[in-house]
Design an enzyme around this catalytic site. Structure first.
Site, PDB file in Angstrom:
ATOM      1  N   GLU A   1     -16.880  21.722  12.225  1.00 17.25           N
ATOM      2  CA  GLU A   1     -18.129  22.480  12.395  1.00 17.25           C
ATOM      3  C   GLU A   1     -19.219  21.724  11.640  1.00 17.25           C
ATOM      4  O   GLU A   1     -19.135  21.562  10.419  1.00 17.25           O
ATOM      5  CB  GLU A   1     -18.000  23.915  11.865  1.00 17.25           C
TER       6      GLU A   1
ATOM      7  N   ASP B   1     -21.498  20.288   5.637  1.00 16.87           N
ATOM      8  CA  ASP B   1     -22.902  20.619   5.398  1.00 16.87           C
ATOM      9  C   ASP B   1     -23.327  19.901   4.112  1.00 16.87           C
ATOM     10  O   ASP B   1     -22.486  19.562   3.262  1.00 16.87           O
ATOM     11  CB  ASP B   1     -23.108  22.129   5.235  1.00 16.87           C
TER      12      ASP B   1
ATOM     13  N   ASP C   1     -30.731  22.571  12.718  1.00 14.90           N
ATOM     14  CA  ASP C   1     -32.188  22.516  12.568  1.00 14.90           C
ATOM     15  C   ASP C   1     -32.760  21.855  13.826  1.00 14.90           C
ATOM     16  O   ASP C   1     -32.302  20.773  14.214  1.00 14.90           O
ATOM     17  CB  ASP C   1     -32.552  21.696  11.325  1.00 14.90           C
TER      18      ASP C   1
ATOM     19  N   LYS D   1     -40.476  18.047  15.811  1.00 16.16           N
ATOM     20  CA  LYS D   1     -41.398  16.918  15.995  1.00 16.16           C
ATOM     21  C   LYS D   1     -40.718  15.808  16.792  1.00 16.16           C
ATOM     22  O   LYS D   1     -39.597  15.408  16.474  1.00 16.16           O
ATOM     23  CB  LYS D   1     -41.817  16.349  14.637  1.00 16.16           C
TER      24      LYS D   1
ATOM     25  N   ASP E   1     -30.457  29.208  18.980  1.00 17.60           N
ATOM     26  CA  ASP E   1     -31.503  30.126  19.414  1.00 17.60           C
ATOM     27  C   ASP E   1     -32.685  29.332  19.966  1.00 17.60           C
ATOM     28  O   ASP E   1     -33.582  29.897  20.573  1.00 17.60           O
ATOM     29  CB  ASP E   1     -32.012  30.923  18.207  1.00 17.60           C
TER      30      ASP E   1
END
Ligand SMILES: C[S@@+](CC[C@H](N)C(=O)[O-])C[C@H]1O[C@@H](n2cnc3c(N)ncnc32)[C@H](O)[C@@H]1O
Length: 229
Positions: A51, A76, A125, A129, A161
């Protein structure tokens, strides 16, 4: 989060036997478990599922509870978030869970060719840009890194999302001939996909409460486009 709480979590992180947070010197020539996670860490040769950008590691822990015959590793860069998944997996004595605190840019220092069977990318994330598009975890630059460590038919899952990121990933898939399996917008108003729906991450809950639809993509790589020597 207050810095005192954060420091407490960082301190407890040092005690978790299934959390690895090596510095770059320790991984630059290949992390000690590279190519050997199965036998040397998990003590078996079961499939390994990653993950990426796991935050608190809800998929890592949730799927590991459901599939004891597979191994799960969450990655992470943020230690205070990883603490949650580490804490739960240790309290529950889960032997098929590990976490790595590292930049995903360095993922191929941690795993050998074909070591990974499946990849979940959960609410990454979006890097909106255009100048930062190569930092998106589903850019061809990142897919090229993943190609070095996954089995040729490894399945990738993206849950997001963010509609522009979803559309961008579809473009990357199409432009590079990757093998699209499923593309679903507004997942929770579609039939099926029970497994994908069954686990909700921290960010998923936040975004859902704000009224964003949740979208889901599943694909395999086109291995012929990578030049990974
Ligand atoms: C929006 S959060 C999502 C966290 C979790 N998957 C969730 O859904 O709740 C994105 C996560 O990706 C991590 N992340 C972003 N870029 C990363 C990178 N290059 N290497 C490692 N972690 C990264 C961040 O630290 C953050 O925890």
């Amino acid at each position: 989060m207050g810095s005192k709480k954060k420091l407490q979590k960082f301190a407890e992180n040092l005690t978790f036997p299934n959390l690895f947070q090596p510095d770059y010197e320790e991984i630059k020539d290949g992390f000690e478990l590279k190519g050997k996670w199965g036998i040397d860490f998990f003590g078996n040769t079961n499939p390994i599922v990653l993950e990426l950008g796991c935050g608190k590691g809800e998929y890592t822990v949730g799927l590991a509870a459901k599939y004891p015959g597979k191994n799960f590793i969450g990655v992470d860069v943020k230690g205070a978030r990883l603490w949650r998944g580490c804490k739960t997996s240790n309290e529950e004595n889960m032997k098929n869970v590990a976490f790595i605190r590292a930049k995903i840019q360095h993922i191929d220092h941690f795993f050998g060719p074909g070591e990974i069977d499946e990849v979940w990318i959960t609410f990454p994330d979006p890097q909106p840009k255009n100048s930062k598009r190569n930092k998106r975890l589903t850019s061809q630059v990142f897919l090229n890194r993943y190609a070095r460590i996954v089995k040729p038919d490894a399945v990738f899952h993206l849950k997001t999302d963010n509609e522009p990121l979803f559309d961008y990933t579809l473009e990357v898939i199409e432009e590079n001939g990757h093998r699209l399996i499923t593309a679903v917008k507004d997942l929770y108003h579609q039939e099926g996909f029970e497994e994908v729906k069954s686990i909700k991450t921290h960010y998923e809950k936040l975004f859902s409460e704000q009224g964003y639809d949740i979208n889901y993509l599943k694909f395999r790589l086109n291995n012929s486009v990578f030049d990974n020597g």
